[in-house]
Enzyme design. Structure first.
Site, PDB file in Angstrom:
ATOM      1  N   GLU A 170       4.582  -0.881   1.618  1.00 37.11           N
ATOM      2  CA  GLU A 170       4.619  -0.797  -0.026  1.00 37.11           C
ATOM      3  C   GLU A 170       4.590  -2.221  -0.352  1.00 37.11           C
ATOM      4  O   GLU A 170       4.538  -2.450  -1.599  1.00 37.11           O
ATOM      5  CB  GLU A 170       5.903  -0.299  -0.274  1.00 37.11           C
ATOM      6  CG  GLU A 170       6.298   1.117  -0.162  1.00 37.11           C
ATOM      7  CD  GLU A 170       7.649   1.553  -0.770  1.00 37.11           C
ATOM      8  OE1 GLU A 170       8.377   0.914  -1.331  1.00 37.11           O
ATOM      9  OE2 GLU A 170       7.870   2.769  -0.747  1.00 37.11           O
ATOM     10  N   GLU A 228       0.824  -1.360   0.013  1.00 38.32           N
ATOM     11  CA  GLU A 228      -0.160   0.086   0.103  1.00 38.32           C
ATOM     12  C   GLU A 228       0.820   1.242  -0.383  1.00 38.32           C
ATOM     13  O   GLU A 228       2.229   1.220   0.190  1.00 38.32           O
ATOM     14  CB  GLU A 228      -0.938   0.048   1.075  1.00 38.32           C
ATOM     15  CG  GLU A 228      -0.193  -0.339   2.413  1.00 38.32           C
ATOM     16  CD  GLU A 228       0.941   0.134   3.206  1.00 38.32           C
ATOM     17  OE1 GLU A 228       0.656   1.727   2.839  1.00 38.32           O
ATOM     18  OE2 GLU A 228       1.807  -0.385   3.517  1.00 38.32           O
TER      19      GLU A 228
END
Length: 349
Positions: A318, A175
């Protein structure tokens, strides 16, 4: 019938016949019993997911969901909200941490705009599936409507389906979204029925009010919205985030297709809690990658009931932890496929 409902109806338990066979094989490989520890459990899980005693995951994809948060305006972080869009563009350029780590095992990074506040240009390597331009400020009302929350989940399902159609045999979740530890902690606080102060962390950077202010914003959001802890979609809609919903959808979509999902750190774990709240059988398909340094991460993993395999003091997000875990998953597969049993080499023990 909605895409979400169709997906839920396809999710099955692990193949227990295959897991039994895999466990028998692992227990009889040429090594002392249990000497490869969690690697053995991982191999058995992968066999049960895929219904295959020789699972293979040559094609890997990490789906990175990007979205902004209206609660940013409460000053919960000192990072500019523009970082969300800037860093999302860097995913497409291969410049971020997950991109570099993912190269080790050949993982494809798939960035998705599910809810960035500003508009991204087309044809820059980002999948544009925006549900809305960021959530609303949850400290003043619901982050999104229930319909928007379901749509975010369904976007995740669709992206997962697309990647699996392209050949992905295993997925990771990641994310990007400035202020997204705030809704993540709000979700966890609701589901643990605890005050947020003990599970609130710095995230990518604290605002001037520090931890106390961030926790107070979360308290206010929960008080105003009264999310139902027995309804995962209600919690997601009222105090969650679009990227959290998208990652939950990826997990649901993967499970419906008997594909394992490697969960990243804190925020991905919160998405996993939402996914398993919607359909508990999803848990069988999840592999927790690493123990995030965020204060709420340990409680989140305990609530999910899936112990992370790595302790690397990471908190980047991430999907970086998922990328780091892929080689370990490959090792588990190789153990199951290439290591012989005592009987196969004629050793009598």
């Amino acid at each position: 019938m909605s895409l979400l409902q169709k997906t839920l109806e396809k999710i099955e338990c692990l193949d227990h016949g295959i897991t039994t066979l895999a466990r028998e094989r692992v227990d009889n490989l040429i090594k002392p019993a249990k000497s490869l520890g969690k690697l053995e459990d991982l191999a058995v899980q992968l066999a049960g997911i895929t219904k295959n005693l020789e699972p293979s995951f040559d094609e890997k994809a990490i789906i990175v969901m990007a979205g902004d948060h209206g609660v940013y305006e409460e000053g919960v972080t000192n990072n500019p909200q523009e970082v969300t869009v800037a860093q999302t563009l860097n995913f497409a350029k291969g410049l971020t941490g997950v991109c570099v780590i993912g190269q080790v095992s050949g993982a494809r990074i798939v960035p998705v705009d599910i809810g960035i506040k500003s508009e991204l240009p087309p044809d820059v390597g980002i999948i544009l599936r925006k549900v809305k331009n960021g959530t609303e400020n949850m400290a003043k009302g619901p982050a999104m409507t229930r319909e928007e929350a379901v749509k975010a989940i369904e976007v995740g399902i669709e992206i997962a389906n697309d990647e699996m159609a392209k050949g992905a045999q295993i997925l990771g979740t990641g994310e990007m979204g400035i202020a997204n530890t705030t809704p993540s902690t709000a979700i966890l606080s609701v589901l643990l029925n605890c005050d947020p102060i003990g599970i609130t962390g710095r995230g990518a950077g604290l605002g001037k009010g520090g931890i106390e202010h961030k926790a107070e914003v979360i308290r206010r959001a929960i008080l105003i919205n009264e999310p139902n802890p027995h309804d995962a979609i209600d919690v997601l809609a009222k105090v969650g985030g679009l990227e959290i919903g998208g990652m939950a959808g990826v997990m649901l979509g993967a499970a419906a297709n008997r594909v394992p999902v490697v969960v990243d750190g804190y925020i991905s774990t919160i998405a996993a809690i939402i996914a398993t709240g919607i359909e508990p059988r999803v848990k069988d398909y999840l592999i927790a990658s690493h123990a995030s340094q965020e204060p709420g991460a340990k409680r989140a993993s305990e609530l999910l009931g899936v112990k992370p395999m790595l302790a690397m003091d990471m908190c980047l997000g991430e999907g970086s932890g998922a990328a780091l875990a892929f080689p370990i998953i490959e090792a588990a597969c190789q153990m199951l496929k290439r290591m012989p049993t005592f009987a196969e080499i004629g050793m009598d023990i």
